[in-house]
Design an enzyme around this catalytic site. Structure first.
Site, PDB file in Angstrom:
ATOM      1  N   MET A 120      48.923 -19.267 -10.771  1.00  0.00           N
ATOM      2  CA  MET A 120      47.797 -19.026 -11.667  1.00  0.00           C
ATOM      3  C   MET A 120      48.033 -19.695 -13.020  1.00  0.00           C
ATOM      4  O   MET A 120      49.094 -19.559 -13.611  1.00  0.00           O
ATOM      5  CB  MET A 120      47.618 -17.505 -11.809  1.00  0.00           C
ATOM      6  CG  MET A 120      46.474 -17.110 -12.712  1.00  0.00           C
ATOM      7  SD  MET A 120      44.880 -17.733 -12.081  1.00  0.00           S
ATOM      8  CE  MET A 120      44.025 -17.997 -13.622  1.00  0.00           C
ATOM      9  N   GLU A 121      46.986 -20.364 -13.490  1.00  0.00           N
ATOM     10  CA  GLU A 121      47.078 -21.243 -14.665  1.00  0.00           C
ATOM     11  C   GLU A 121      46.907 -20.555 -16.017  1.00  0.00           C
ATOM     12  O   GLU A 121      46.456 -21.199 -16.975  1.00  0.00           O
ATOM     13  CB  GLU A 121      46.017 -22.336 -14.525  1.00  0.00           C
ATOM     14  CG  GLU A 121      44.549 -21.870 -14.696  1.00  0.00           C
ATOM     15  CD  GLU A 121      43.791 -21.572 -13.404  1.00  0.00           C
ATOM     16  OE1 GLU A 121      44.451 -21.280 -12.387  1.00  0.00           O
ATOM     17  OE2 GLU A 121      42.553 -21.621 -13.409  1.00  0.00           O
ATOM     18  N   HIS A 151      49.234 -28.928 -10.394  1.00  0.00           N
ATOM     19  CA  HIS A 151      47.887 -28.349 -10.355  1.00  0.00           C
ATOM     20  C   HIS A 151      47.693 -27.334 -11.494  1.00  0.00           C
ATOM     21  O   HIS A 151      46.738 -27.431 -12.266  1.00  0.00           O
ATOM     22  CB  HIS A 151      47.671 -27.677  -8.996  1.00  0.00           C
ATOM     23  CG  HIS A 151      46.336 -27.022  -8.839  1.00  0.00           C
ATOM     24  ND1 HIS A 151      45.291 -27.631  -8.200  1.00  0.00           N
ATOM     25  CD2 HIS A 151      45.874 -25.810  -9.242  1.00  0.00           C
ATOM     26  CE1 HIS A 151      44.239 -26.825  -8.219  1.00  0.00           C
ATOM     27  NE2 HIS A 151      44.572 -25.707  -8.836  1.00  0.00           N
ATOM     28  N   GLU A 152      48.609 -26.403 -11.611  1.00  0.00           N
ATOM     29  CA  GLU A 152      48.456 -25.366 -12.641  1.00  0.00           C
ATOM     30  C   GLU A 152      48.535 -25.988 -14.031  1.00  0.00           C
ATOM     31  O   GLU A 152      47.784 -25.617 -14.928  1.00  0.00           O
ATOM     32  CB  GLU A 152      49.505 -24.259 -12.487  1.00  0.00           C
ATOM     33  CG  GLU A 152      49.570 -23.607 -11.107  1.00  0.00           C
ATOM     34  CD  GLU A 152      48.231 -23.139 -10.547  1.00  0.00           C
ATOM     35  OE1 GLU A 152      47.349 -22.774 -11.339  1.00  0.00           O
ATOM     36  OE2 GLU A 152      48.066 -23.160  -9.308  1.00  0.00           O
ATOM     37  N   GLU A 171      38.227 -26.183 -10.044  1.00  0.00           N
ATOM     38  CA  GLU A 171      39.141 -26.287  -8.902  1.00  0.00           C
ATOM     39  C   GLU A 171      39.048 -27.641  -8.176  1.00  0.00           C
ATOM     40  O   GLU A 171      40.057 -28.258  -7.878  1.00  0.00           O
ATOM     41  CB  GLU A 171      38.937 -25.124  -7.934  1.00  0.00           C
ATOM     42  CG  GLU A 171      39.307 -23.754  -8.526  1.00  0.00           C
ATOM     43  CD  GLU A 171      40.713 -23.681  -9.092  1.00  0.00           C
ATOM     44  OE1 GLU A 171      41.540 -24.563  -8.811  1.00  0.00           O
ATOM     45  OE2 GLU A 171      40.992 -22.725  -9.852  1.00  0.00           O
TER      46      GLU A 171
HETATM   47  N1  0A1 Z   1      43.165 -20.479 -10.127  1.00  0.00           N
HETATM   48  C1  0A1 Z   1      44.319 -20.484  -9.275  1.00  0.00           C
HETATM   49  C2  0A1 Z   1      44.154 -19.762  -8.001  1.00  0.00           C
HETATM   50  C3  0A1 Z   1      44.038 -18.291  -8.028  1.00  0.00           C
HETATM   51  C4  0A1 Z   1      42.821 -17.713  -7.817  1.00  0.00           C
HETATM   52  C5  0A1 Z   1      42.679 -16.345  -7.719  1.00  0.00           C
HETATM   53  C6  0A1 Z   1      43.796 -15.587  -7.856  1.00  0.00           C
HETATM   54  O1  0A1 Z   1      43.688 -14.255  -7.739  1.00  0.00           O
HETATM   55  C7  0A1 Z   1      42.507 -13.757  -7.221  1.00  0.00           C
HETATM   56  C8  0A1 Z   1      45.035 -16.151  -8.098  1.00  0.00           C
HETATM   57  C9  0A1 Z   1      45.142 -17.516  -8.196  1.00  0.00           C
HETATM   58  C10 0A1 Z   1      44.615 -21.896  -8.858  1.00  0.00           C
HETATM   59  O2  0A1 Z   1      43.686 -22.642  -8.576  1.00  0.00           O
HETATM   60  O3  0A1 Z   1      45.748 -22.241  -8.757  1.00  0.00           O
HETATM   61 ZN    ZN Z   2      43.321 -24.247  -9.373  1.00  0.00          ZN
END
Ligand code: 0A1
Ligand code: ZN
Length: 849
Positions: free
Chosen positions: A256-257, A290-291, A313
């Site tokens: 997670m970013e 990516h992050e 994304e």
């Molecule tokens: N944004 C993150 C992915 C991600 C999405 C939802 C999450 O919890 C519900 C956790 C991570 C990525 O694209 O890496």
């Molecule tokens: Zn992402």
């Protein structure tokens, strides 16, 4: 106010929030079961909003007190949060709530993992931390104070002050609540530094549990490479004094970013040669990038609402793909991307879960972190770049960054930057975001006196809620190869916009062979009549590595389909063509390994279904096995020499080393079918790295051997969680079809199995769903077992349950008996009392097929 009644949310209903936030101050008094969160938020009316209702999201919170401008108030509890009457002008909201991180098993909001506090707020987890307008278009600067006795306490931004039992952090960049993060625990760091192109000195850290310090160096290098790449390729530099990464054992996704504080599933950051395979190293490098890349595409510029998820994304996946290509090999990377796209996104597009890259409605946003949003979203960026050209692509990105920095925007804003830079009208192109389904592209050709005419007809099958489909803009990259094998026309991009369209190539001497959809220039299914000899010709002569591979793939796929549906033996042309590539030393070993890889059973089942027949999982499994055997015999004479040429005495997880090992391991798997496991056992015994160790073990398991080695592996690695995930997974993945369910069931009784850790759950049940013939075994035992565990997991972790229910998305392909069994399992899941909104939505959609 828990478990709101499933309500559908529509893109068309978007309205801005009635208030802006000037600043947010949060104080956390950490306690495992009674953490206090004190918030002080300065609101002001939003001049652009008409709806002035003051509603704050909040779930699973105990409200201790609330104040407006220092006066105690009693807010009105409403579905999903609370409401209050507020003054006309700016005002200060204060609240104190209590939450219980230790009992939070959903891993969303503030929770505990191996004794450490951590958060996950995307998409809507912040509302489980405090009352807040938890929507991405409300951006604010955060100051965070953490009080507790944990040795390390982190949040977003830069450190402000610290003292006995507290720390304070300040993030100067306005951000939405989904990017908030807090981590506190007994952590150790792997430190480094990076100087940005403008000379800013940045402190870098990877924080891990004591004992994992030795597994951070590779991730740190990947981070520095990504930082330098974003400066060089997009002109984007980092914007804080510190960048922290934390490894967490219990995590629903990859990573997670969060601004300045990325949180990673430990499987996506920890790496060592002893414990990680080449594939792990490659994935870790890609996810770290990516992050990091999200810092600009996602954080500085974010999404107006969750329907725009692909804005951050799709673009960020595209950026990480290009980075990985630059770090390794674009040819190999592209083939891997297409394999993945077809296995996950095309599969999704073919079934009841098909949805547009920008969906128009959802019940639970967590169910839309899909292959379509991520991977098809990335393909759209690649097509855009192909259509406008590299230079205009960069200019468009620059304009987008400049125009929207600090904003929460939409796909329209993104495309407008490219329209303004190029003067092009992207209205038809925009349909890629709204139209679901994979376009079929039928091609025919005509040759007349030096002119080759290629005619294409496009059509997209109906998808849920979308029966009418319009023609899309399809960039078709084409090259022509003359009869002597030389390229006579280099890659040209044809721009298709109509339902049917012809393109001509004039002034050609002799009739060439067209190489079509080079580099997989659009996410479509190309339908083209072609005989095996023409495919073998392109496999030998095409200059485009993707098409070269694609020809080998088509040869093996057709051969397998014929073996399954017509009971014919393997075709000699195909076996010879594969052997030629295998022994061609001018080709990259990684590429040769990819040519040797056979289409998956799932892919074959879909292909057979598309051809109007009912796939028989047992038959597919048997045919694939018999082809592997035939292939092994066909290449047996070259195996020993090839194997020796590919030795890598020193383990380096780069493109060269991993490519050689990939080919050597593919050959070993074949050899294991002929030598009763002798070579694989020898490699297992002397392996000094996890790539060799797991590949040799998998070769044995795939041949029905390896029981002693599985025991030895467990003994060696029983204290390493991530390696033990591999141990769980391999046994289920390679179990014989009639043993898959019983193997999975037996593993759930192992003392180290736990339903609470998503990685472990996925190791067993993801592997079961991925063992095609095992999952679809005629007795239905695997369906039943998975359903039992999904029902149990839903009470603990709805997000992972919903995601795993996708195992059933292809159920309509199979015969009536299997469909009947799956239907009753899905209905049983749906009938479970208090089933989560996440799982209810997924199972309902799957059932509606
Ligand atoms: N944004 C993150 C992915 C991600 C999405 C939802 C999450 O919890 C519900 C956790 C991570 C990525 O694209 O890496
Ligand atoms: Zn992402």
């Amino acid at each position: 106010m828990k478990d709101a009644a499933p309500e559908t949310i529509y893109l068309k209903d978007y309205t801005p929030f009635g208030y802006q936030i000037e600043s947010v101050h949060l104080t956390f008094r950490l306690h495992p079961t009674a953490t206090r969160v004190i918030s002080k938020i300065a609101f002001a009316p939003n001049p652009e909003a008409t709806d002035k209702r003051f509603f704050l999201h909040g779930e699973e919170l105990s409200l201790i007190s609330a104040k407006i401008n220092g006066e105690a108030i009693t807010p009105r509890p409403v579905e999903g949060g609370l409401e209050a009457d507020v003054p006309e002008g700016p005002f200060v909201w204060e609240a104190e709530v209590e939450i219980s991180p230790e009992t939070n098993t959903a891993l969303e909001g503030l929770y505990m993992s191996s004794g450490m506090y951590c958060t996950q707020c995307e998409a809507e987890g912040f509302r489980k931390i405090t009352y807040y307008p938890d929507r991405p278009d409300v951006m604010a600067t955060f100051t965070v104070r953490i009080e507790g006795d944990q040795p390390v306490m982190l949040s977003n931004g830069n450190p402000l002050t610290s003292g006995e039992g507290f720390v304070e952090w300040h993030d100067p960049w306005p951000k939405p609540s989904y990017l908030f993060a807090l981590v506190a625990g007994n952590l150790v760091n792997h430190p480094d530094r990076f100087t940005t192109q403008s000379g800013r000195d940045v402190e870098l850290n990877i924080w891990v549990r004591p004992g994992d310090e030795g597994k951070c160096a590779f991730g740190m290098q990947a981070l520095k490479d990504a930082m330098a790449w974003d400066e060089k390729t997009y002109g984007r530099e980092y914007d804080l004094d510190i960048f922290n990464i934390v490894a967490v054992d219990d995590f629903n996704m990859g990573a997670m970013e969060n601004k300045g504080l990325n949180v990673f599933n430990s499987s996506c950051v920890l790496a060592s040669k002893e414990t990680s395979t080449d594939a792990n190293f490659e994935r870790i490098e890609g996810i770290i990038a990516h992050e990091y890349f999200h810092n600009w595409t996602g954080n500085r510029i974010t999404c107006r609402d969750w329907f725009q998820l692909c804005l951050k994304e799709g673009l960020t996946v595209y950026r990480d793909q290009m980075f990985s290509g630059d770090m390794r090999s674009h040819a190999v990377k592209r083939i891997e991307e297409v394999l993945q796209l077809r296995a996950r996104q095309f599969r999704e597009d073919n079934g009841p879960l098909a949805h547009p890259v920008r969906p128009e409605s959802f019940v639970e946003i967590n169910n839309f972190y899909t292959a379509t949003v991520y991977e098809k979203g990335a393909e759209i960026i690649g097509m855009l770049r192909r259509l406008v050209g590299d230079e205009a692509y960069r200019k468009g990105c620059d304009l987008y960054f400049e125009r929207h920095d600090g904003q929460a925007v939409t796909i329209e804003d993104w495309l407008k930057a490219f329209e303004d830079v190029t003067g092009r009208d992207l209205a038809q192109f925009k349909q890629w975001y709204s139209q679901a389904g994979t376009p079929r592209l039928k091609m025919s050709e005509a040759w007349n006196d030096g002119t080759l005419t290629l005619t294409f007809a496009q059509s997209t099958p109906p998808t849920p809620g979308q029966s009418e489909k319009k023609p899309q803009v399809i960039p078709i990259a084409v090259g022509l190869i003359g009869p002597n094998g030389d390229e006579v026309v280099p890659t040209t991009v044809l721009e298709m916009t109509e339902a049917e369209q012809s393109f001509t190539f004039e002034g050609l001497g002799a009739r060439p062979v067209a190489s079509v959809l080079r580099d997989f220039s659009a996410p479509v299914i190309l339908e083209r009549e072609m005989d095996d000899d023409t495919r073998a010709f392109l496999l030998a002569h095409d200059t485009d590595p993707f098409q070269k591979w694609e020809m080998g793939r088509m040869l093996t796929k057709d051969m397998l389909v014929a073996m399954i549906t017509a009971d014919v033996p393997p075709a000699e042309t195909a076996l010879d063509a594969i052997k030629t590539v295998l022994t061609d030393e001018s080709l990259d070993p990684a590429f040769r390994a990819l040519v040797l890889g056979l289409p998956s059973e799932d892919d074959l089942a879909q292909t057979i279904f598309d051809a109007g027949q009912t796939p028989d999982p047992a038959k597919i499994h048997a045919a694939r096995k018999s082809l592997r055997h035939a292939l092994a015999l066909h290449v047996s004479d070259v195996l020993p020499t090839l194997g020796r040429q590919l030795e890598t005495p020193v383990f380096v997880p780069d493109a060269d080393g991993s490519g050689k090992r990939a080919l050597r391991h593919a050959l070993l798997a074949l050899e294991t079918l002929l030598d009763d496991g002798k070579a694989a056992r020898a490699l297992f015994a002397r392996a000094d790295n996890m790539s060799d160790q797991s590949a040799s073990l998998q070769a044995l398991l795939a041949a029905g051997l390896g029981q002693d080695e599985i025991k030895a592996f467990e003994k060696q690695w029983k204290n390493d969680r991530l390696v033990m995930d591999k141990w769980f997974m391999m046994q289920v993945s390679f179990a014989a079809p009639d043993k898959a369910a019983s193997t999975a069931l037996a593993l759930t009784q192992h003392p180290d199995f736990t339903i609470k850790n998503p990685n472990r759950f996925r190791a067993v049940f993801g592997a079961l769903a991925g063992n095609h013939a095992g999952f679809h075994a005629a007795d239905g035992k695997a369906y039943q077992l998975l359903a039992n565990y999904l029902i149990e997991l839903d009470k603990i972790n709805p997000q992972t349950t919903a995601r795993m229910s996708g195992a059933f998305e292809t159920w309509k392909r199979y015969d009536a008996d299997r469909q009947g069994m799956i239907r009753s399992e899905l209905e049983r899941i749906l009938a479970t009392p208090e089933l989560s909104r996440d799982t209810t939505e997924m199972v309902t959609r799957i059932l509606s097929a």
